[in-house]
Design a protein around this motif. Structure first.
Motif, mmCIF file in Angstrom:
data_model
loop_
_atom_site.group_PDB
_atom_site.id
_atom_site.type_symbol
_atom_site.label_atom_id
_atom_site.label_comp_id
_atom_site.label_asym_id
_atom_site.label_seq_id
_atom_site.Cartn_x
_atom_site.Cartn_y
_atom_site.Cartn_z
ATOM 1 N N THR A 147 0.835 -1.204 0.000
ATOM 2 C CA THR A 147 0.000 0.000 0.000
ATOM 3 C C THR A 147 0.867 1.250 0.000
ATOM 4 O O THR A 147 0.617 2.197 -0.760
ATOM 5 N N ALA A 148 1.894 1.242 0.838
ATOM 6 C CA ALA A 148 2.801 2.396 0.880
ATOM 7 C C ALA A 148 3.552 2.545 -0.440
ATOM 8 O O ALA A 148 3.755 3.671 -0.932
ATOM 9 N N LEU A 149 3.959 1.430 -1.054
ATOM 10 C CA LEU A 149 4.691 1.485 -2.321
ATOM 11 C C LEU A 149 3.824 2.069 -3.440
ATOM 12 O O LEU A 149 4.297 2.875 -4.252
ATOM 13 N N VAL A 150 2.569 1.653 -3.504
ATOM 14 C CA VAL A 150 1.705 2.149 -4.579
ATOM 15 C C VAL A 150 1.372 3.625 -4.366
ATOM 16 O O VAL A 150 1.307 4.398 -5.331
ATOM 17 N N LEU A 151 1.181 4.049 -3.119
ATOM 18 C CA LEU A 151 0.969 5.478 -2.872
ATOM 19 C C LEU A 151 2.203 6.279 -3.266
ATOM 20 O O LEU A 151 2.097 7.391 -3.801
ATOM 21 N N LEU A 152 3.384 5.719 -3.044
ATOM 22 C CA LEU A 152 4.631 6.373 -3.455
ATOM 23 C C LEU A 152 4.675 6.579 -4.969
ATOM 24 O O LEU A 152 5.292 7.529 -5.459
ATOM 25 N N MET A 153 4.018 5.713 -5.729
ATOM 26 C CA MET A 153 3.985 5.868 -7.180
ATOM 27 C C MET A 153 3.295 7.164 -7.590
ATOM 28 O O MET A 153 3.659 7.777 -8.601
ATOM 29 N N THR A 154 2.298 7.580 -6.811
ATOM 30 C CA THR A 154 1.603 8.832 -7.116
ATOM 31 C C THR A 154 2.296 10.022 -6.475
ATOM 32 O O THR A 154 2.567 11.036 -7.129
ATOM 33 N N LEU A 155 2.547 9.916 -5.178
ATOM 34 C CA LEU A 155 3.219 10.983 -4.426
ATOM 35 C C LEU A 155 4.541 10.466 -3.893
ATOM 36 O O LEU A 155 4.540 9.645 -2.965
ATOM 37 N N PRO A 156 5.672 10.869 -4.481
ATOM 38 C CA PRO A 156 5.783 11.902 -5.512
ATOM 39 C C PRO A 156 5.997 11.377 -6.930
ATOM 40 O O PRO A 156 6.307 12.164 -7.830
ATOM 41 N N GLY A 157 5.839 10.056 -7.183
ATOM 42 C CA GLY A 157 6.209 9.484 -8.470
ATOM 43 C C GLY A 157 5.578 10.165 -9.670
ATOM 44 O O GLY A 157 6.273 10.746 -10.525
ATOM 45 N N ILE A 158 4.243 10.090 -9.790
ATOM 46 C CA ILE A 158 3.564 10.695 -10.937
ATOM 47 C C ILE A 158 3.747 12.205 -10.949
ATOM 48 O O ILE A 158 3.913 12.828 -12.009
ATOM 49 N N ALA A 159 3.725 12.827 -9.762
ATOM 50 C CA ALA A 159 3.899 14.285 -9.694
ATOM 51 C C ALA A 159 5.229 14.701 -10.314
ATOM 52 O O ALA A 159 5.295 15.653 -11.107
ATOM 53 N N LEU A 160 6.313 14.009 -9.992
ATOM 54 C CA LEU A 160 7.623 14.335 -10.563
ATOM 55 C C LEU A 160 7.704 13.951 -12.035
ATOM 56 O O LEU A 160 8.242 14.694 -12.871
ATOM 57 N N VAL A 350 10.109 1.136 -8.885
ATOM 58 C CA VAL A 350 10.179 0.497 -7.563
ATOM 59 C C VAL A 350 8.775 0.283 -6.988
ATOM 60 O O VAL A 350 8.448 -0.795 -6.478
ATOM 61 N N GLY A 351 7.932 1.306 -7.081
ATOM 62 C CA GLY A 351 6.592 1.191 -6.531
ATOM 63 C C GLY A 351 5.751 0.137 -7.216
ATOM 64 O O GLY A 351 4.839 -0.443 -6.604
ATOM 65 N N TRP A 352 6.061 -0.137 -8.490
ATOM 66 C CA TRP A 352 5.280 -1.117 -9.245
ATOM 67 C C TRP A 352 5.412 -2.532 -8.674
ATOM 68 O O TRP A 352 4.562 -3.381 -8.929
ATOM 69 N N PHE A 353 6.447 -2.787 -7.897
ATOM 70 C CA PHE A 353 6.534 -4.091 -7.227
ATOM 71 C C PHE A 353 5.376 -4.256 -6.235
ATOM 72 O O PHE A 353 4.828 -5.348 -6.088
ATOM 73 N N GLY A 354 5.021 -3.182 -5.541
ATOM 74 C CA GLY A 354 3.846 -3.240 -4.681
ATOM 75 C C GLY A 354 2.568 -3.316 -5.490
ATOM 76 O O GLY A 354 1.606 -3.995 -5.110
ATOM 77 N N PHE A 355 2.542 -2.642 -6.619
ATOM 78 C CA PHE A 355 1.377 -2.627 -7.506
ATOM 79 C C PHE A 355 1.046 -4.043 -7.986
ATOM 80 O O PHE A 355 -0.102 -4.495 -7.889
#
Length: 537
Positions: A147-160, A350-355
Motif C-alpha cells: 500500500t505504501a509502495l503504490v501510494l509512493l507511485m503517485t506521491l511523488p512518483g507521478i507528480a515528478l 520500484v513502486g510497481w513491485f507493490g502494484f
C-alpha cells in the motif's frame, strides 16, 4: 426509495426538455446577446438532461444492487467455529478423561475409530467478521508495505514524472493537480467508492454496505476483525487502503492528457465524478467476483483494463474535448526538467513491485513471481523503446528510456500473476515498440494533443498487456487458462464505457464551471493564473 427518486429525476429531465429553459442563470459573458443566451440555454438543457439521466441510471443500478445484496447474517460455519472461544488442551483432556475414570476399563479395549477429517472452510461470499487469529501476519505485513509502495507511485512518483515534462510555467499546477486528486479521491473512496467497487451487488455496481467504511470493524476485546471476501487473509481495512491507492493513481494518470490548459476547478469536478462513475464500476466489473467481466473469466491481475486502458481512453477523450495547447505543432514545447521525470520514473519502477506483487494479496510464491516478471518486462520495455527510437531518429533519449520502462510495466500489469518470465520478456518488448508507435505515429494520426501521451503509453500498453495475457496465461502458474476473445471483450467494454462516460462528464463539467482557461491565462502559465505561484529557479 431509489426507484421513487429515479422516477422524480426522469420526470425532471422531461420537464427541463419540455420547458426549454435553463435551470440556472449562469452566463459566460456579462451582457450576452440574444443568440448567445439561446446557445447557453441549449447547452444548459443538454447538461441538465445528461445529469438527470446519469443520476437516474445510477439510482436504478444501486436499487438493483441493494435488492440483490445478501442480507446481513452471521459468519459462515468455518468463521463461526474459528471465532468460538478456544478450549485449552488441559481442559479438553480433563473433560475427556472424566467419563473414563467413572467407567470400568475393559481388558482389551477396541481400537478407537479414526477421527473424521474436518471439511475445508466454505469460501466467503461477502465481508465477514472472523477471529483475528485466522489472519495471516506475513500477508498483512506485505499488504501494508505494498500500500505504501503504490501510494509512493503517485506521491511523488507521478507528480515528478509529469512535472518534469511540462513547461516551466505549468510545473506547480501539474503537481497541485496530483496532490489535490490524492486527497479528493481518498475521501470519495472512504464515502462511496470502495463500497461501489468491492462489495456484492449486481454485475455492474456494488452495494452500499461499506459507505463511509461502515461495518469495517476491529473488536480488540473480542479478538475479531472484518475481512473482505476478496482478501480473507488480511483485515478489510488493509485491503480497502490498498485498493484506494489504485483509485488514486488511475485518476492522477488522466492529468497528463490535459495539462497546461484545463481549469483547476474543472479538473476537480471532472475527476470527482470520474472516480465514482467510471473507475468504481469498472473495478467492480473486473475485480469483484460478482462483476460481469469477472464472471466471464476476464484476467486482470493488477489493473491492465481497470487502471491503464481506463485512464488512457479517458485521457484521449479529454484531449479531444479541450483541444490542443496554443502553439501546439508550431513551436517547441521544452520540458522543464527531465531529471525530475527520471526520478519519477524510478519511483514508478520500484513502486510497481507493490502494484503487481501486492495484487497477489499474499506473501507467497505467486507474489515473488509477479515481482520477477514485473522487473523483466520493465527492462525489456525500456530497451525496446530505446532501440526503436535509435533506429528511427538516429539517437536514444532519456525521455524514451523512461517512457519505455513505463510501457513495459503497464503491459505486464494484467499478466503479472499469470505468466512466466519468458512471456514477460516478450510482453515487455512488444509493449515498448507498440507504445513508441502510439506516442508518435498514432498520436499524429489521431490529431489529439494528448500532452504527456497518456493514451499512447497507458492506453496502448494496457491493450497490449490485456490481449497478451489471453495468449500467455499459464494454467500451471495461476490455475486458470486465458482466452483471447474474453480479453478482447474486457478491453473493448472498458474502452467504450470509459470513453462514453468521460465525454458525458466533461459536458456536465463544462456546464458547471467551463473546461479551459482563457488565452491570457494559458499564455501567462497555469502556475500564475491558477495558483499565483511560480518556479523561480
Amino acid at each position: 426509495m431509489h426507484l421513487q427518486l429515479f422516477r422524480l429525476v426522469a420526470l425532471r429531465a422531461l420537464l427541463v426538455r419540455k420547458q426549454g429553459c435553463c435551470a440556472s442563470g449562469m452566463s459566460y459573458a456579462t451582457t450576452p446577446a440574444l443568440g448567445t443566451q439561446n446557445k447557453e440555454g441549449k447547452i444548459m438543457r443538454t447538461v441538465a438532461r445528461h445529469a438527470a439521466l446519469i443520476i437516474g441510471l445510477w439510482l436504478g443500478l444501486l436499487s438493483a444492487a441493494q435488492s440483490q445484496s445478501p442480507a446481513p447474517a452471521a459468519a459462515p460455519p468455518a468463521a463461526t467455529a474459528a471465532a468460538a472461544p478456544e478450549v485449552s488442551p488441559a481442559t479438553a483432556s480433563a473433560a475427556a478423561s472424566a467419563p473414563a475414570a467413572a467407567a470400568t476399563v475393559p481388558a482389551d479395549p477396541a481400537p478407537a475409530p479414526a477421527a473424521a477429517k474436518p471439511a475445508p472452510p466454505a469460501p466467503l461470499t461477502r465481508p465477514t467478521l472472523v477471529a483475528q487469529d485466522t489472519l495471516n501476519g506475513a500477508d498483512t505485513a506485505w499488504m501494508l508495505t505494498s500500500t505504501a509502495l503504490v501510494l509512493l507511485m503517485t506521491l511523488p512518483g507521478i507528480a515528478l514524472f509529469y512535472a518534469g515534462m511540462v513547461r516551466k510555467k505549468s510545473v506547480i499546477n501539474t503537481m497541485a493537480c496530483v496532490v489535490a486528486i490524492t486527497g479528493m479521491v481518498s475521501l470519495l473512496w472512504f464515502a462511496v467508492g470502495y463500497s461501489w467497487a468491492f462489495t456484492p451487488g449486481n454485475g455492474f455496481v456494488g452495494g452500499g454496505s461499506r459507505l463511509w467504511f461502515s461495518g469495517m470493524e476491529y473488536l480488540k476485546d473480542a479478538g475479531k476483525v472484518v475481512v473482505s471476501h476478496v482478501a480473507p487473509n488480511v483485515p478489510e481495512s488493509v485491503y480497502a487502503m490498498f485498493q484506494l491507492t489504485f483509485a488514486i493513481i488511475t485518476a492522477a494518470l488522466v492529468v497528463g492528457s490535459f495539462v497546461e490548459r484545463m481549469k483547476f476547478s474543472a479538473m476537480l469536478w471532472f475527476i470527482a465524478m470520474w472516480s465514482l462513475f467510471v473507475y468504481a464500476p469498472v473495478a467492480h466489473w473486473v475485480w469483484e467476483p460478482g462483476g460481469w467481466l469477472a464472471q466471464m473469466g476476464a484476467l486482470d491481475f493488477a489493473g491492465g483494463s481497470v487502471v491503464h486502458i481506463n485512464a488512457g481512453v479517458s485521457g484521449l477523450v479529454c484531449a479531444y474535448f479541450l483541444g490542443p495547447r496554443r502553439g501546439y505543432g508550431r513551436e517547441a514545447f521544452e520540458p522543464f526538467n527531465l531529471g525530475l521525470t527520471m526520478a519519477g520514473a524510478g519511483m514508478l519502477w520500484v513502486g510497481w513491485f507493490g502494484f503487481n506483487a501486492g495484487s497477489a494479496v499474499a506473501a507467497d510464491g505467486r507474489a515473488g513471481l509477479a515481482m520477477a516478471v514485473t522487473h523483466i518486462a520493465a527492462a525489456a520495455g525500456a530497451m525496446a523503446w530505446m532501440f526503436g527510437e535509435w533506429v528511427i531518429r538516429g539517437r536514444p533519449s532519456l525521455l524514451g528510456l523512461c517512457s519505455g520502462l513505463v510501457a513495459g510495466l503497464v503491459a505486464i500489469t494484467p499478466a503479472s500473476g499469470f505468466v512466466s518470465p519468458t512471456s514477460a520478456l516478450i510482453i515487455g518488448t512488444v509493449a515498448g515498440l507498440a507504445c513508441y508507435w502510439g506516442a508518435t505515429a498514432l498520436k499524429r494520426l489521431l490529431r489529439a494533443d494528448d500532452s504527456l501521451d497518456v493514451f499512447g503509453v497507458h492506453g496502448i500498453g494496457g491493450i497490449v498487456g490485456c490481449l497478451m495475457t489471453g495468449l500467455f496465461a499459464s494454467k500451471s502458474i495461476s490455475g486458470v487458462e486465458g482466452s483471447l476473445l474474453v480479453q478482447a471483450i474486457d478491453a473493448g467494454a472498458v474502452l467504450l464505457y470509459s470513453g462514453g462516460m468521460t465525454a458525458v462528464l466533461l459536458l456536465i463539467t463544462k456546464g458547471i464551471v467551463g473546461l479551459r482557461v482563457d488565452e491570457n491565462s494559458e499564455l501567462t502559465g497555469m502556475d500564475i493564473s491558477q495558483h499565483r505561484e511560480r518556479i523561480t529557479a
